[in-house]
Design an enzyme around this catalytic site. Structure first.
Site, PDB file in Angstrom:
ATOM      1  N   TYR A  52      -1.359   4.635 -10.393  1.00 44.60           N
ATOM      2  CA  TYR A  52      -1.408   4.789  -8.542  1.00 44.60           C
ATOM      3  C   TYR A  52      -2.861   5.293  -8.426  1.00 44.60           C
ATOM      4  O   TYR A  52      -3.466   5.463  -7.330  1.00 44.60           O
ATOM      5  CB  TYR A  52       0.131   6.024  -8.689  1.00 44.60           C
ATOM      6  CG  TYR A  52       0.421   4.770  -8.630  1.00 44.60           C
ATOM      7  CD1 TYR A  52       1.469   4.823  -9.139  1.00 44.60           C
ATOM      8  CD2 TYR A  52       1.059   4.173  -7.357  1.00 44.60           C
ATOM      9  CE1 TYR A  52       2.590   3.684  -9.240  1.00 44.60           C
ATOM     10  CE2 TYR A  52       2.683   3.518  -7.557  1.00 44.60           C
ATOM     11  CZ  TYR A  52       3.652   2.923  -8.264  1.00 44.60           C
ATOM     12  OH  TYR A  52       4.602   2.530  -8.509  1.00 44.60           O
ATOM     13  N   ARG A  55      -5.314   2.910  -7.005  1.00 45.44           N
ATOM     14  CA  ARG A  55      -5.236   2.958  -5.708  1.00 45.44           C
ATOM     15  C   ARG A  55      -5.119   3.419  -4.628  1.00 45.44           C
ATOM     16  O   ARG A  55      -5.617   3.550  -3.489  1.00 45.44           O
ATOM     17  CB  ARG A  55      -3.084   2.008  -5.034  1.00 45.44           C
ATOM     18  CG  ARG A  55      -2.822   1.133  -6.751  1.00 45.44           C
ATOM     19  CD  ARG A  55      -1.640   0.770  -6.566  1.00 45.44           C
ATOM     20  NE  ARG A  55      -1.052  -0.384  -4.744  1.00 45.44           N
ATOM     21  CZ  ARG A  55       0.534  -0.133  -4.807  1.00 45.44           C
ATOM     22  NH1 ARG A  55       1.600   0.462  -5.529  1.00 45.44           N
ATOM     23  NH2 ARG A  55       1.187   0.065  -3.639  1.00 45.44           N
ATOM     24  N   HIS A 105       8.790   3.934   1.799  1.00 44.42           N
ATOM     25  CA  HIS A 105       8.695   3.414   0.495  1.00 44.42           C
ATOM     26  C   HIS A 105       7.413   4.388   0.177  1.00 44.42           C
ATOM     27  O   HIS A 105       6.946   4.282  -1.199  1.00 44.42           O
ATOM     28  CB  HIS A 105       7.871   2.115   0.098  1.00 44.42           C
ATOM     29  CG  HIS A 105       8.867   0.587   0.279  1.00 44.42           C
ATOM     30  ND1 HIS A 105       8.670  -0.716   0.205  1.00 44.42           N
ATOM     31  CD2 HIS A 105       9.942   1.499   0.676  1.00 44.42           C
ATOM     32  CE1 HIS A 105       9.534  -1.406   0.278  1.00 44.42           C
ATOM     33  NE2 HIS A 105      10.804  -0.312   0.447  1.00 44.42           N
ATOM     34  N   CYS A 116      10.068  21.535  -8.739  1.00 41.22           N
ATOM     35  CA  CYS A 116      10.548  22.032  -7.223  1.00 41.22           C
ATOM     36  C   CYS A 116      10.811  21.280  -5.882  1.00 41.22           C
ATOM     37  O   CYS A 116      11.372  21.886  -5.504  1.00 41.22           O
ATOM     38  CB  CYS A 116       9.031  23.114  -7.019  1.00 41.22           C
ATOM     39  SG  CYS A 116       7.600  22.773  -6.363  1.00 41.22           S
ATOM     40  N   THR A 172       4.897  -9.448   6.016  1.00 41.64           N
ATOM     41  CA  THR A 172       6.338  -8.988   4.566  1.00 41.64           C
ATOM     42  C   THR A 172       6.904 -10.034   4.355  1.00 41.64           C
ATOM     43  O   THR A 172       7.047 -11.283   4.960  1.00 41.64           O
ATOM     44  CB  THR A 172       7.063  -7.618   4.971  1.00 41.64           C
ATOM     45  OG1 THR A 172       8.102  -7.809   3.790  1.00 41.64           O
ATOM     46  CG2 THR A 172       7.981  -8.230   6.298  1.00 41.64           C
ATOM     47  N   ASN A 197       3.150 -13.556  10.082  1.00 41.24           N
ATOM     48  CA  ASN A 197       2.859 -13.694   9.264  1.00 41.24           C
ATOM     49  C   ASN A 197       2.436 -14.726   8.142  1.00 41.24           C
ATOM     50  O   ASN A 197       2.103 -15.743   8.916  1.00 41.24           O
ATOM     51  CB  ASN A 197       4.401 -14.333   8.205  1.00 41.24           C
ATOM     52  CG  ASN A 197       4.124 -13.026   6.355  1.00 41.24           C
ATOM     53  OD1 ASN A 197       4.294 -12.307   6.097  1.00 41.24           O
ATOM     54  ND2 ASN A 197       4.429 -13.824   5.160  1.00 41.24           N
ATOM     55  N   LEU A 198       1.454 -14.917   7.126  1.00 39.00           N
ATOM     56  CA  LEU A 198       0.199 -15.954   6.941  1.00 39.00           C
ATOM     57  C   LEU A 198       1.069 -16.971   6.200  1.00 39.00           C
ATOM     58  O   LEU A 198       0.612 -18.475   7.066  1.00 39.00           O
ATOM     59  CB  LEU A 198       0.139 -15.523   5.939  1.00 39.00           C
ATOM     60  CG  LEU A 198      -1.431 -15.943   5.366  1.00 39.00           C
ATOM     61  CD1 LEU A 198      -2.630 -15.941   6.303  1.00 39.00           C
ATOM     62  CD2 LEU A 198      -1.947 -15.785   3.998  1.00 39.00           C
TER      63      LEU A 198
HETATM   64  N1  APR Z   1      -1.710 -11.289   7.265  1.00 42.27           N
HETATM   65  C1  APR Z   1      -0.177 -12.112   7.934  1.00 42.27           C
HETATM   66  N2  APR Z   1       0.466 -12.059   6.948  1.00 42.27           N
HETATM   67  C2  APR Z   1      -0.250 -12.307   5.456  1.00 42.27           C
HETATM   68  C3  APR Z   1      -1.076 -12.046   5.652  1.00 42.27           C
HETATM   69  C4  APR Z   1      -2.340 -12.175   6.641  1.00 42.27           C
HETATM   70  N3  APR Z   1      -3.723 -11.583   6.651  1.00 42.27           N
HETATM   71  N4  APR Z   1      -1.654 -11.838   3.942  1.00 42.27           N
HETATM   72  C5  APR Z   1      -0.769 -12.368   3.516  1.00 42.27           C
HETATM   73  N5  APR Z   1       0.430 -12.541   4.020  1.00 42.27           N
HETATM   74  C6  APR Z   1       1.722 -11.922   4.012  1.00 42.27           C
HETATM   75  C7  APR Z   1       2.435 -12.745   2.794  1.00 42.27           C
HETATM   76  O1  APR Z   1       2.523 -14.698   2.964  1.00 42.27           O
HETATM   77  C8  APR Z   1       3.605 -12.135   2.014  1.00 42.27           C
HETATM   78  O2  APR Z   1       4.709 -12.923   2.892  1.00 42.27           O
HETATM   79  O3  APR Z   1       2.180 -10.709   3.807  1.00 42.27           O
HETATM   80  C9  APR Z   1       3.341 -10.797   2.996  1.00 42.27           C
HETATM   81  C10 APR Z   1       3.348  -9.864   2.033  1.00 42.27           C
HETATM   82  O4  APR Z   1       4.041  -9.915   0.474  1.00 42.27           O
HETATM   83  P1  APR Z   1       4.076  -9.257  -0.636  1.00 42.27           P
HETATM   84  O5  APR Z   1       3.127  -9.246  -1.274  1.00 42.27           O
HETATM   85  O6  APR Z   1       5.754  -9.321  -1.215  1.00 42.27           O
HETATM   86  O7  APR Z   1       4.442  -7.597   0.180  1.00 42.27           O
HETATM   87  P2  APR Z   1       5.991  -6.652   1.061  1.00 42.27           P
HETATM   88  O8  APR Z   1       6.926  -7.751   1.499  1.00 42.27           O
HETATM   89  O9  APR Z   1       5.046  -5.639   1.952  1.00 42.27           O
HETATM   90  O10 APR Z   1       6.528  -6.327  -0.547  1.00 42.27           O
HETATM   91  C11 APR Z   1       7.578  -5.358   0.196  1.00 42.27           C
HETATM   92  O11 APR Z   1       7.976  -5.010  -2.188  1.00 42.27           O
HETATM   93  O12 APR Z   1       7.119  -4.310  -4.305  1.00 42.27           O
HETATM   94  C12 APR Z   1       7.750  -3.975  -3.428  1.00 42.27           C
HETATM   95  O13 APR Z   1       7.204  -1.208  -2.569  1.00 42.27           O
HETATM   96  C13 APR Z   1       6.642  -3.202  -2.820  1.00 42.27           C
HETATM   97  O14 APR Z   1       6.955  -2.372  -0.395  1.00 42.27           O
HETATM   98  C14 APR Z   1       6.229  -3.647  -1.551  1.00 42.27           C
HETATM   99  C15 APR Z   1       7.867  -4.484  -1.264  1.00 42.27           C
END
Ligand code: APR
Length: 230
Positions: A52, A55, A105, A116, A172, A197-198
């Site tokens: 962390y 990051r 999160h 504490c 996501t 989403n991508l």
């Molecule tokens: N624009 C839009 N979407 C994108 C881009 C972009 N430039 N780049 C990547 N993506 C999409 C991917 O296609 C994928 O579906 O973002 C998504 C990222 O997915 P994850 O990596 O699984 O991230 P997330 O969904 O935020 O994960 C949720 O999982 O590990 C835990 O706590 C962690 O908060 C996180 C949670």
């Protein structure tokens, strides 16, 4: 009109913050159970703190992108009628100007004392076991929600989803609960739902509409459309 926007790692990808499950994602190089669970932290606190720390330090090198800026602009128009619920632990929404952000999160730039329970804004390393500013114990951990822990402020999130006229999920993969269920909670009470989403996700078919492409391109376009609707 009340709008709830759920963001995931994909909204920060164009800022240079790695996602979790894409090909070069964080979980590819690390064992989730080792670096993102209370058990992993208990077994190897220094390794987890360093994960962390890296990051947290990286955040100083990145900037919000057009997608974060678009949501900040939308808040200027909608005010309290917009809530951003983010799964991300970065501060890019806030640095773009958003003020109504719910970090379900937790946040990399916050430290939590296991002795504490106090929380503090925190920008430096925790792997050198600094003392808690409140109680002096060297028991600070990253204030992020690990697997098996309860996400933060879910009562507020549920309330906002109950009242939403429009729910948008951005960047996501819909792999993690309870965030992946938000689209159902919103749709059940009549909200329109949009996925940006991508690529398609396992939840794409649950949305009224899905737009596939980069958040930095699609989110500003969507905000312009929404503001033009009046
Ligand atoms: N624009 C839009 N979407 C994108 C881009 C972009 N430039 N780049 C990547 N993506 C999409 C991917 O296609 C994928 O579906 O973002 C998504 C990222 O997915 P994850 O990596 O699984 O991230 P997330 O969904 O935020 O994960 C949720 O999982 O590990 C835990 O706590 C962690 O908060 C996180 C949670």
């Amino acid at each position: 009109m009340k709008v709830v926007v759920l963001t995931g790692a994909g909204i920060s990808a164009e800022s240079g913050v790695p996602t979790f499950r894409d090909s070069d994602g964080l979980w590819e190089g690390h064992d989730v159970m080792e670096v993102a669970t209370p058990e992993g932290f208990a077994a190897n606190p220094v390794l987890v703190q360093r994960f962390y720390d890296l990051r947290r330090a990286h955040l100083a090198k990145v900037e919000p992108n057009a997608a974060h800026v678009a949501l900040a602009r939308l808040e200027e128009s909608l005010g309290d009628d917009l809530l951003v619920i983010t799964q991300n632990v970065d501060d890019l929404h806030e640095r773009a100007g958003s003020t109504r952000v719910l970090h379900m999160h937790g946040e990399l730039l916050s430290a939590l004392c296991l002795s504490c329970g106090a929380r503090f804004p925190w920008e430096t390393d925790l792997s050198d076991s600094p003392p808690c500013p409140a109680c002096g114990e060297s028991t600070l951990r990253p204030d992020v929600v690990w697997f098996g822990e309860i996400p933060y402020r879910m009562d507020e999130a549920l309330q906002a989803l109950q009242e939403a006229d429009l729910f948008v999920a951005v960047g996501t993969s819909a792999q993690v609960q309870p965030a992946a269920a938000f689209v159902h909670w919103a749709a059940e009470q009549g909200a329109r739902t949009l996925e940006i989403n991508l690529a398609g996700t396992i939840s794409t078919d649950d949305f009224d509409e899905s737009r596939q492409g980069r958040a930095g391109d699609l989110l500003p376009q969507w905000v312009e459309e929404l503001l033009a609707e009046g």
